[in-house]
Motif scaffolding. Structure first.
Motif, PDB file in Angstrom:
ATOM      1  N   TYR A   9       3.834   5.508  -5.444  1.00 43.27           N
ATOM      2  CA  TYR A   9       3.685   5.739  -7.011  1.00 43.27           C
ATOM      3  C   TYR A   9       2.722   6.662  -7.369  1.00 43.27           C
ATOM      4  O   TYR A   9       2.942   7.517  -8.281  1.00 43.27           O
ATOM      5  CB  TYR A   9       3.318   4.202  -7.503  1.00 43.27           C
ATOM      6  N   ILE A  10       1.628   6.496  -6.637  1.00 46.89           N
ATOM      7  CA  ILE A  10       0.768   7.581  -7.140  1.00 46.89           C
ATOM      8  C   ILE A  10       1.242   9.242  -6.877  1.00 46.89           C
ATOM      9  O   ILE A  10       0.854   9.987  -7.591  1.00 46.89           O
ATOM     10  CB  ILE A  10      -0.719   7.257  -6.237  1.00 46.89           C
ATOM     11  N   GLU A  11       1.737   9.440  -5.589  1.00 54.99           N
ATOM     12  CA  GLU A  11       2.394  10.481  -5.444  1.00 54.99           C
ATOM     13  C   GLU A  11       3.261  10.900  -6.432  1.00 54.99           C
ATOM     14  O   GLU A  11       3.065  12.095  -6.964  1.00 54.99           O
ATOM     15  CB  GLU A  11       3.082  10.669  -4.110  1.00 54.99           C
ATOM     16  N   GLN A  12       4.298  10.008  -7.099  1.00 63.18           N
ATOM     17  CA  GLN A  12       5.149  10.332  -8.184  1.00 63.18           C
ATOM     18  C   GLN A  12       4.481  10.658  -9.352  1.00 63.18           C
ATOM     19  O   GLN A  12       4.768  11.610  -9.957  1.00 63.18           O
ATOM     20  CB  GLN A  12       6.080   9.138  -8.068  1.00 63.18           C
ATOM     21  N   GLY A  13       3.341  10.146  -9.550  1.00 64.31           N
ATOM     22  CA  GLY A  13       2.554  10.316 -10.926  1.00 64.31           C
ATOM     23  C   GLY A  13       2.073  11.582 -10.560  1.00 64.31           C
ATOM     24  O   GLY A  13       1.867  12.240 -11.619  1.00 64.31           O
ATOM     25  N   VAL A  14       1.473  11.959  -9.438  1.00 60.44           N
ATOM     26  CA  VAL A  14       0.844  13.361  -9.130  1.00 60.44           C
ATOM     27  C   VAL A  14       1.898  14.269  -9.493  1.00 60.44           C
ATOM     28  O   VAL A  14       1.517  15.222 -10.036  1.00 60.44           O
ATOM     29  CB  VAL A  14       0.244  13.352  -7.913  1.00 60.44           C
TER      30      VAL A  14
ATOM     31  N   VAL B 285       0.786  -1.279   0.012  1.00 60.22           N
ATOM     32  CA  VAL B 285      -0.041  -0.007   0.106  1.00 60.22           C
ATOM     33  C   VAL B 285       0.891   1.236  -0.024  1.00 60.22           C
ATOM     34  O   VAL B 285       0.575   2.174  -0.740  1.00 60.22           O
ATOM     35  CB  VAL B 285      -0.826  -0.057   1.259  1.00 60.22           C
ATOM     36  N   ASP B 286       1.859   1.277   0.815  1.00 57.52           N
ATOM     37  CA  ASP B 286       2.839   2.444   0.877  1.00 57.52           C
ATOM     38  C   ASP B 286       3.632   2.367  -0.572  1.00 57.52           C
ATOM     39  O   ASP B 286       3.721   3.788  -1.006  1.00 57.52           O
ATOM     40  CB  ASP B 286       4.156   2.279   1.856  1.00 57.52           C
ATOM     41  N   LYS B 287       3.964   1.270  -1.300  1.00 57.85           N
ATOM     42  CA  LYS B 287       4.431   1.676  -2.525  1.00 57.85           C
ATOM     43  C   LYS B 287       3.744   2.139  -3.328  1.00 57.85           C
ATOM     44  O   LYS B 287       3.819   3.096  -4.385  1.00 57.85           O
ATOM     45  CB  LYS B 287       4.968   0.321  -2.972  1.00 57.85           C
ATOM     46  N   ARG B 288       2.326   1.578  -3.314  1.00 53.74           N
ATOM     47  CA  ARG B 288       1.199   2.214  -4.262  1.00 53.74           C
ATOM     48  C   ARG B 288       1.111   3.659  -4.121  1.00 53.74           C
ATOM     49  O   ARG B 288       1.117   4.497  -4.986  1.00 53.74           O
ATOM     50  CB  ARG B 288      -0.002   1.227  -4.019  1.00 53.74           C
ATOM     51  N   LYS B 289       1.088   3.987  -2.966  1.00 52.70           N
ATOM     52  CA  LYS B 289       0.773   5.441  -2.532  1.00 52.70           C
ATOM     53  C   LYS B 289       2.021   6.376  -2.922  1.00 52.70           C
ATOM     54  O   LYS B 289       1.883   7.220  -3.471  1.00 52.70           O
ATOM     55  CB  LYS B 289       0.801   5.557  -0.991  1.00 52.70           C
TER      56      LYS B 289
END
Length: 169
Positions: free
Chosen positions: A43-48, A37-41
Motif C-alpha cells: 500500500y505504501i509503495e502504491q502510494g509512493v 506488513v506486506d500489505k501495508r508495504k
C-alpha cells in the motif's frame, strides 16, 4: 528453591507451553502479521508510485500551462500590435479625409468668394454706368461754361443719384 532455578516439572510445562505458543505464533500469528506488513508495504509503495506519477503529471501540466501562457502572451502582443497598426491606419485615413474635405471647402469658399466678387463688381459697374448715363444726360441738358462749374454740377448730380438709389433700395 530459588527463583533462578525452577523445579523440573514446572520447567517442563513452561517449555511445553512456550513450544505451543511459539508453534501457534509461527504457524498462525506470524503469517498473518507478515501478510499485514506486506500489505501495508505494498500500500505504501502504491502510494509512493501514485505520488510519483501525480508529480510527473503535475510537471507535465505545469510545462503545458507555461507553454500556453507563453503562446497567449505572444498572441496578445500580436493583437496589440495589429490594433496599433489598425488605429494608425484609421487615423491616417481620417486625417487624409479631413484634409480632402477641408481643401474642398476652401476651394468652394474661394469659388463662392470669386463669384460674389464678380457679381459685386458687375453690380458696381452697372451702377457706375447708370450713374454715368444719368449724369451725362443731365450734363447735356445744361450748358457748362467753366471747369469749376462742371465739377460742382457733377458732385451735385452724383449726390442726387446716390440719394435716389438709397431711397429706391
Amino acid at each position: 528453591m530459588s527463583i533462578l532455578m525452577p523445579q523440573t516439572g514446572l520447567l517442563f510445562w513452561m517449555l511445553v507451553s512456550f513450544a505451543v505458543v511459539a508453534f501457534a505464533l509461527i504457524r498462525y500469528g506470524f503469517p498473518m502479521i507478515l501478510s499485514a506488513v506486506d500489505k501495508r508495504k505494498a500500500y505504501i509503495e502504491q502510494g509512493v508510485e501514485a505520488s510519483r506519477q501525480a508529480q510527473e503529471r503535475l510537471n507535465g501540466v505545469k510545462a503545458e500551462a507555461e507553454t500556453l501562457l507563453s503562446d497567449a502572451h505572444t498572441r496578445a502582443a500580436g493583437i496589440v500590435d495589429q490594433a496599433r497598426k489598425d488605429a494608425t491606419q484609421v487615423a491616417e485615413g481620417l486625417r487624409q479625409q479631413a484634409q480632402s474635405q477641408a481643401s474642398d471647402y476652401i476651394r468652394q469658399a474661394e469659388q463662392s468668394a470669386a463669384e460674389l466678387k464678380a457679381k459685386a463688381l458687375e453690380q458696381a459697374l452697372d451702377k457706375i454706368a447708370a450713374l454715368s448715363v444719368s449724369i451725362a444726360s443731365k450734363v447735356v441738358d445744361q450748358e457748362i461754361k467753366t471747369t469749376e462749374s462742371q465739377r460742382h454740377l457733377i458732385e451735385r448730380l452724383l449726390a442726387e443719384q446716390v440719394t435716389e438709389d438709397k431711397t429706391a433700395n
